[in-house]
Design a protein around this motif. Structure first.
Motif, short mmCIF file in Angstrom:
data_model
loop_
_atom_site.label_atom_id
_atom_site.label_comp_id
_atom_site.label_asym_id
_atom_site.label_seq_id
_atom_site.Cartn_x
_atom_site.Cartn_y
_atom_site.Cartn_z
N ILE A 194 0.86 -1.18 0.00
CA ILE A 194 0.00 0.00 0.00
C ILE A 194 0.90 1.23 0.00
O ILE A 194 1.73 1.41 0.90
CB ILE A 194 -0.93 0.02 1.23
CG1 ILE A 194 -1.93 -1.13 1.16
CG2 ILE A 194 -1.66 1.35 1.31
CD1 ILE A 194 -2.87 -1.20 2.34
N ASN A 195 0.77 2.05 -1.02
CA ASN A 195 1.57 3.26 -1.13
C ASN A 195 0.71 4.46 -0.71
O ASN A 195 -0.34 4.72 -1.30
CB ASN A 195 2.05 3.44 -2.57
CG ASN A 195 2.96 2.31 -3.00
OD1 ASN A 195 4.14 2.28 -2.70
ND2 ASN A 195 2.39 1.32 -3.71
N PHE A 196 1.17 5.16 0.30
CA PHE A 196 0.42 6.28 0.87
C PHE A 196 1.15 7.59 0.60
O PHE A 196 2.36 7.69 0.84
CB PHE A 196 0.27 6.06 2.38
CG PHE A 196 -0.20 7.26 3.14
CD1 PHE A 196 -1.41 7.88 2.84
CD2 PHE A 196 0.55 7.77 4.20
CE1 PHE A 196 -1.85 8.99 3.54
CE2 PHE A 196 0.12 8.87 4.91
CZ PHE A 196 -1.09 9.48 4.58
N THR A 197 0.43 8.57 0.06
CA THR A 197 1.03 9.87 -0.20
C THR A 197 0.13 10.99 0.31
O THR A 197 -1.09 10.83 0.40
CB THR A 197 1.29 10.10 -1.70
OG1 THR A 197 0.04 10.07 -2.40
CG2 THR A 197 2.22 9.04 -2.27
N VAL A 198 0.75 12.11 0.64
CA VAL A 198 0.02 13.32 1.00
C VAL A 198 0.52 14.44 0.10
O VAL A 198 1.73 14.65 -0.04
CB VAL A 198 0.25 13.71 2.48
CG1 VAL A 198 -0.59 14.94 2.83
CG2 VAL A 198 -0.08 12.55 3.41
N HIS A 199 -0.41 15.13 -0.54
CA HIS A 199 -0.09 16.29 -1.36
C HIS A 199 -0.76 17.52 -0.75
O HIS A 199 -1.81 17.41 -0.11
CB HIS A 199 -0.59 16.11 -2.80
CG HIS A 199 0.16 15.08 -3.58
ND1 HIS A 199 0.00 13.71 -3.37
CD2 HIS A 199 1.07 15.21 -4.59
CE1 HIS A 199 0.78 13.04 -4.20
NE2 HIS A 199 1.44 13.92 -4.95
N VAL A 200 -0.16 18.66 -0.96
CA VAL A 200 -0.74 19.91 -0.46
C VAL A 200 -0.98 20.84 -1.65
O VAL A 200 -0.18 20.91 -2.57
CB VAL A 200 0.19 20.59 0.59
CG1 VAL A 200 1.54 20.96 -0.02
CG2 VAL A 200 -0.50 21.81 1.20
N LEU A 201 -2.11 21.52 -1.61
CA LEU A 201 -2.48 22.44 -2.69
C LEU A 201 -1.66 23.72 -2.56
O LEU A 201 -1.70 24.40 -1.54
CB LEU A 201 -3.97 22.76 -2.61
CG LEU A 201 -4.55 23.60 -3.75
CD1 LEU A 201 -4.45 22.85 -5.07
CD2 LEU A 201 -6.01 23.95 -3.45
N GLY A 225 -2.31 26.53 -7.42
CA GLY A 225 -3.44 25.66 -7.74
C GLY A 225 -3.07 24.25 -8.11
O GLY A 225 -3.91 23.49 -8.59
N THR A 226 -1.82 23.85 -7.87
CA THR A 226 -1.37 22.49 -8.15
C THR A 226 -1.03 21.78 -6.85
O THR A 226 -0.67 22.41 -5.86
CB THR A 226 -0.14 22.48 -9.08
OG1 THR A 226 0.93 23.21 -8.43
CG2 THR A 226 -0.47 23.14 -10.42
N TYR A 227 -1.12 20.45 -6.87
CA TYR A 227 -0.80 19.66 -5.68
C TYR A 227 0.68 19.27 -5.70
O TYR A 227 1.18 18.78 -6.71
CB TYR A 227 -1.67 18.41 -5.61
CG TYR A 227 -3.05 18.67 -5.04
CD1 TYR A 227 -3.24 18.77 -3.67
CD2 TYR A 227 -4.15 18.82 -5.88
CE1 TYR A 227 -4.49 19.01 -3.13
CE2 TYR A 227 -5.42 19.06 -5.36
CZ TYR A 227 -5.58 19.16 -3.98
OH TYR A 227 -6.81 19.41 -3.45
N THR A 228 1.34 19.46 -4.57
CA THR A 228 2.76 19.14 -4.42
C THR A 228 2.93 18.04 -3.38
O THR A 228 2.34 18.12 -2.30
CB THR A 228 3.56 20.39 -3.97
OG1 THR A 228 3.35 21.44 -4.92
CG2 THR A 228 5.04 20.08 -3.88
N LEU A 229 3.72 17.04 -3.71
CA LEU A 229 3.97 15.94 -2.78
C LEU A 229 4.71 16.45 -1.55
O LEU A 229 5.74 17.11 -1.66
CB LEU A 229 4.80 14.84 -3.47
CG LEU A 229 5.18 13.64 -2.61
CD1 LEU A 229 3.94 12.82 -2.24
CD2 LEU A 229 6.18 12.75 -3.36
N CYS A 230 4.17 16.14 -0.36
CA CYS A 230 4.83 16.56 0.87
C CYS A 230 5.11 15.41 1.83
O CYS A 230 5.80 15.59 2.84
CB CYS A 230 4.00 17.65 1.57
SG CYS A 230 2.28 17.22 1.90
N HIS A 231 4.56 14.23 1.54
CA HIS A 231 4.81 13.08 2.41
C HIS A 231 4.47 11.79 1.66
O HIS A 231 3.54 11.76 0.86
CB HIS A 231 3.95 13.15 3.68
CG HIS A 231 4.11 11.99 4.60
ND1 HIS A 231 5.18 11.82 5.44
CD2 HIS A 231 3.32 10.89 4.79
CE1 HIS A 231 5.04 10.70 6.12
NE2 HIS A 231 3.93 10.12 5.75
N GLU A 232 5.24 10.74 1.90
CA GLU A 232 4.93 9.43 1.33
C GLU A 232 5.42 8.33 2.25
O GLU A 232 6.37 8.50 2.98
CB GLU A 232 5.53 9.28 -0.08
CG GLU A 232 7.02 9.42 -0.19
CD GLU A 232 7.50 9.33 -1.62
OE1 GLU A 232 6.82 8.67 -2.43
OE2 GLU A 232 8.54 9.92 -1.94
#
Length: 255
Positions: free
Chosen positions: A170-177, A181-188
């Motif tokens: 299971i691959n878990f990621t968190v993106h922040v807006l 207006g684009t989502y940027t990866l901040c945690h995985e």
């Protein structure tokens, strides 16, 4: 399956930060703006929905869920998250507690004013109505909150990604807006399956045990002392959450 590792709806409710189920009707009427028959809720590759964390109920689910999973949306609306848990692949279900702890740990460590900008994503296997499995990419954002920052409405988008290969992790990621207006990866993070946590030697011991060899016979075949084999067996049971080797073998074989 190790029942001690199974996540219940009640425990999930507490992980989300609630102590008891809310009956505040404002959480329900607020979601009336979402219409499951709206064209925006329809997708050929997946389905969408609204989940109310305050009362642990689905508020809306697109009809396209039947195309993907084979179930009518009414099953989810009537039976709630309990039904959702019942169709999760057994190996993924056992990692769901750690996954949601990671989600809400990140959520509550984010300032309140930033929480609406977070998008949480993970892949999970679900059992379809015909008993086959489909891999879903589940993406969600929280749309409303209680005064003290708990999540109420969660907007969910699920996409069929069965064709992609995840080797059962299971691959878990968190993106922040971002402001653009684009989502940027901040945690995985990655939650591997039990069998992927075994060492090479443990897999060898497990394979021989599956073939019916005793610990003494396994020790002779692998040129190990019997105490080392017994130690490997204990590690296998610990990593798989099984009470004995027979259960560990059945568990790994069923993945």
């Amino acid at each position: 399956m190790n029942l001690l590792n199974t996540l219940s709806t009640g425990e999930l409710y507490k992980i989300a930060g609630y102590s008891k189920k809310s009956i505040n009707s404002s959480f329900r009427t607020e979601s009336s703006v979402f219409d499951s028959n709206n064209q925006d809720m329809q997708t050929y590759a997946g389905y969408q929905g609204i989940f109310n964390w305050a009362c642990m109920e689905y508020i809306s689910i697109s009809s396209s869920i039947k195309t993907i999973l084979g179930y009518d949306k009414e099953i989810f609306l009537n039976r709630g998250f309990t039904f959702s848990l019942s169709i999760i692949h057994v190996a993924d279900l056992e990692r769901l507690r750690d996954l949601h702890l990671a989600i809400f740990n990140y959520y509550y460590n984010t300032p309140k004013e930033q929480r609406a900008k977070l998008r949480f994503s993970y892949n999970i296997r679900l059992r379809k109505a015909d008993n086959s499995y489909v891999t879903i990419l589940r993406q969600s954002t929280f749309a409303s909150f209680t005064d003290d920052g708990k999540p109420t409405l969660e907007y969910i988008n699920c996409i069929d990604i069965t064709g992609f290969r995840f080797i059962n992790s299971i691959n878990f990621t968190v993106h922040v807006l971002s402001t653009s207006g684009t989502y940027t990866l901040c945690h995985e993070n990655e939650f591997p399956e039990a069998c992927n946590q075994l060492s090479k030697r443990e897999k060898e011991v497990l394979d021989l045990a599956r073939q019916g060899y005793t610990s003494k016979e396994i020790a002779e075949k692998l040129y190990l002392c019997i105490e080392t084999v017994k130690s490997h067996r204990k590690h296998i049971m610990a990593k798989t959450g099984a009470g004995n080797m027979f259960a560990a073998i059945n568990k790994i074989s069923g993945l």
